[in-house]
Design an enzyme around this catalytic site. Structure first.
Site, short mmCIF file in Angstrom:
data_model
loop_
_atom_site.label_atom_id
_atom_site.label_comp_id
_atom_site.label_asym_id
_atom_site.label_seq_id
_atom_site.Cartn_x
_atom_site.Cartn_y
_atom_site.Cartn_z
N GLY B 40 0.83 -1.21 0.00
CA GLY B 40 0.00 0.00 0.00
C GLY B 40 0.85 1.24 0.00
N GLU B 56 0.19 0.46 -6.32
CA GLU B 56 1.03 0.18 -5.16
C GLU B 56 1.34 -1.31 -5.03
OE1 GLU B 56 2.71 1.91 -3.03
OE2 GLU B 56 2.04 3.95 -3.38
N GLU B 60 5.27 -2.67 -5.32
CA GLU B 60 5.93 -3.29 -4.17
C GLU B 60 6.13 -4.79 -4.31
OE1 GLU B 60 4.82 -0.05 -0.72
OE2 GLU B 60 3.80 -1.98 -0.66
N PRO B 77 -6.92 8.86 14.03
CA PRO B 77 -5.77 9.77 13.87
C PRO B 77 -4.45 9.19 14.39
CG PRO B 77 -7.65 10.93 14.83
CD PRO B 77 -8.02 9.47 14.81
N ASP B 78 -4.50 8.17 15.25
CA ASP B 78 -3.27 7.61 15.83
C ASP B 78 -2.83 6.31 15.14
OD1 ASP B 78 -3.18 9.65 17.75
OD2 ASP B 78 -4.62 8.55 19.01
N GLU B 107 11.14 -7.51 1.19
CA GLU B 107 10.72 -8.85 0.77
C GLU B 107 9.25 -8.78 0.41
OE1 GLU B 107 11.76 -12.56 3.00
OE2 GLU B 107 12.48 -11.12 4.48
#
Lengths: 138, 138
Positions: B40, B56, B60, B77-78, B107
């Site tokens: 992602g 993405e 990757e 938000p955290d 990997e």
């Protein structure tokens, strides 16, 4: 804030009444000034999307809403003439009360969505919200 | 781009194999350097979320994926130590091929997710993806 530029993040809220009308606002400013649309707006850094949806519905219509579920995410780069704004749309239920226009809204009312032309891609969002597997019940 | 600052927008992709393993990457940089995570990254202005998810995953892992459906939107938000990054997670199906690490990945492999500790809130995203009403079939 660190990190690359990404599309801006918005929320829109579909709030059916018990009669099956939808909570709509008449836009007070461009784009789509004077046209009906779902309550919604930009998400602020530090709030969840659900918090943003409750806040925007309250600011624009005076009603307190409870989130029921996510309807979908709308990310077509051309959906908003202001720029690439991605909207996460929520289905919600209104608590008691009558809508009263405030903030960016010139009017706020429960309307039959088939009788008005909605701004942006909001007709698709309403259709998606009402065709969900778990229809909203009061 | 005009408009207020909003949380940054990301995508994550859950790609099960036919054996029920999940496509994972080992992170090459902070945060969570060395830890396994879903493929992602940040959404670019001008692409849809589905396009970002396909891009993405390809960058990757070298695999081409087809989007099946939205899993959910994660906006605590955290949830990301870099700042307020909202992730839209998609379930996807991989076309033929073996994963090969590239871009931000040290990997890339299909792994049993119960055998590794995943970065961010990716264990919850995997659980939500696999508990959907419409399980992925090949």
């Amino acid at each position: 804030m660190a990190g690359p530029e990404t599309p801006k993040l918005m929320v829109d809220v579909v709030v059916p009444s018990q009669e099956g009308h939808i909570l709509l606002i008449r836009r007070a400013s461009d784009p789509y000034e004077g046209q009906w649309a779902l309550p919604g707006g930009f998400v602020e850094v530090g709030e969840t999307l659900e918090e943003a949806a409750v806040r925007e519905a309250g600011e624009e219509t005076g009603l307190t809403v409870d989130i029921v579920r996510l309807v979908g995410v709308y990310s077509d780069p051309d959906r908003d003439p202001r720029g690439h704004n991605v909207s996460c749309a929520y289905l919600a239920r209104a608590q008691e009360g009558e809508p009263e226009a405030a903030s960016d809204a010139a009017e706020a009312s429960f309307l039959d969505p088939s009788t008005v032309e909605l701004a942006f891609d909001h007709e698709k969002i309403v259709a998606d919200a009402l065709s969900g597997d778990a229809p909203l019940t009061y």
